[in-house]
Design an enzyme around this catalytic site. Structure first.
Site: not given
Ligand code: GLU
Length: 460
Positions: A104, A125, A128, A140, A179-180, A224, A255, A392
């Site tokens: 994810k 990630q 996190k 990612k 997204g990112d 976020t 965002n 998410s």
């Molecule tokens: N890009 C965001 C992050 O850095 C969200 C990732 C997601 O929702 O999967 O955590």
């Protein structure tokens, strides 16, 4: 980087030697990937106390395994621009860890994207996502495609081509992108449409950050930015402080920044600055968020447009100057390494009390040391910005259940998740002897859950 990690006892020396050895191998195996090395160094240093206290993780080679992605996919993305000319970009998806759930993590479209950037983001990630308490692994992706100045049709054609390759590697139980930077609701929509067409099935949970009319979650857009402010609010509360009447500087105007500004303002703060990749605006009376939203979300123009409508405000070229504006709270919500040692020293000199990282890795290792050594409250990215991916995961849950929760329900869950992340990080920092150091605390708390899952699952 010191992270104020002490190395006194012999088991700590063994742990430090182990970590250094693995780090040397990482550098050799992944040469010239500076951002990746930076993220790895920070995490590895934080974990020394864990290996010292619980050598079983060291003996099972957890670190060597965790730092090596399960799968790395690199592919060609051909598309045709509005002039009829063929364009070629490079696409990436790093499926880093599936120890606690499907891969994810977001997709970034930005010209700076390369393997080092995607790997640093992917590695962060893992921890996190673990911190959110949700069942999601780490991944990612992205491309060096530059969405700036592209027409809507070009964006659509690019997204369709990107997904034409990616679709075979993802799925609601396999890998769930979102997204990112450079990828928002519009891009997710085009990618979802193409995935659906290629798969021939409506698999809503394959992507998150979808529009609310076709499977997206309410409050995902805000998550976020709101989450970062909820997290900082917990740090402040513990010290008897709040956002009320505080002067806040937020970098970025995407965002994350927009919704951090919104929530900080709702909490009674005055946000006086924000930026984009060209420069920053300073409005001493507090920036008008409606104007920023319109310029950035609707017109997709530069932040410099703001001063035309608000003549009392000022615009400055360049990005680093924003950190010279005196503030109580700084929320870096733009991009990696936007605060270096010099900017950190200026923030401290000007009396900053708290930093909350809305972007991924916005502070350099030296900048983090400056904040920690000066006892500034510091909310590291993988804890402070985990609200996005947390919601998410809530979107995935709603998709699986085929229902949708209200904004208030999702927001309340997000708020509680951010409180939990804060408390877990504090607890881990205390248990391992680094009380108040949330960098160490968040890394350890995130790591332990993934490491334990890996131990249970055997050598895979
Ligand atoms: N890009 C965001 C992050 O850095 C969200 C990732 C997601 O929702 O999967 O955590």
């Amino acid at each position: 980087m010191t992270l104020s990690v002490r190395v006194e006892q012999s088991n700590e020396v063994t742990a430090k030697n182990y970590v250094n050895e693995v780090f040397e191998t990482v550098k050799k195996r992944n040469p010239n990937e500076t951002e990746f090395h930076q993220a790895v160094e920070e995490i590895f240093q934080s974990l020394i106390p864990v290996f010292a206290k619980q050598p079983k993780y060291m003996e099972a080679g957890i670190l060597e395994r965790m730092v090596e992605p399960e799968r790395q996919i690199i592919f060609r993305v051909p598309w045709v621009d509005d002039q009829g000319k063929a364009q070629i970009n490079r696409g990436y998806r790093i499926q880093y860890s599936s120890a606690i759930g499907p891969y994810k993590g977001g997709i970034r479209f930005h010209p700076s994207v390369n393997i080092s950037i995607i790997k640093f983001l992917g590695f962060e990630q893992i921890l996190k996502n673990s911190l959110t308490g949700q069942p999601i692994g780490g991944g990612k992706g992205g491309s060096d495609f530059d969405p700036k100045g592209k027409s809507d049709n070009e964006i659509m054609r690019f997204c369709q081509s990107f997904m034409t390759e990616l679709f075979r590697h993802i799925g609601p139980d396999v890998d769930v992108p979102a997204g990112d930077i450079g990828v928002g609701g519009r891009e997710v929509g085009y990618m979802f449409g193409q995935y659906k067409r290629l798969r021939g099935a409506y698999e809503a949970g394959v992507l998150t950050g979808k529009g609310v009319g076709y499977g997206g979650s309410l409050a995902r857009t805000e998550a976020t930015g709101y989450g970062t402010v909820y997290f900082v609010n917990e740090m402040l509360k513990d010290k008897g402080m709040s956002f009320e009447d505080q002067t806040v500087v937020v970098s970025g105007s995407g965002n994350v920044a927009i919704y951090a500004i919104e929530k900080a303002t709702q909490f009674g703060a005055k946000v006086v600055a924000c930026s984009d990749s060209n420069g920053y605006i300073y409005d001493k009376n507090g920036i008008n968020l409606d104007t920023v939203k319109r310029i950035k979300e609707v017109e997709r123009k530069r932040i410099s447009e703001y001063v035309k409508e608000h003549p009392e405000s000022e615009y400055y070229e360049g990005c680093t100057g924003i950190w010279s504006i005196p503030c109580d709270i700084a929320l870096p919500c733009a991009t990696q390494n936007e605060i270096n040692e010099e900017s950190a020293n200026i923030l401290v000199k000007n009396g900053v009390k708290a930093i909350g990282e809305g972007a991924n890795m916005p502070s350099t290792l030296e900048a983090i040391d400056v904040f920690l050594n000066n006892n500034i409250l510091f909310g590291p990215a993988k804890a402070a910005n985990a609200g996005g991916v947390a919601v998410s995961a809530l979107e995935m849950a709603q998709n699986s259940a085929r229902l949708s929760w209200t904004f208030e329900e999702v927001d309340a869950k997000l708020h509680q998740i951010m409180i939990n992340i804060y408390q877990q990080s504090v607890k881990a920092s205390e248990e391992y002897g680094y009380s108040g150091n949330l960098v160490v605390g968040a890394n350890i708390a995130g790591f332990l859950k993934v490491a334990d899952a890996m131990m249970f699952q055997g050598l895979v």
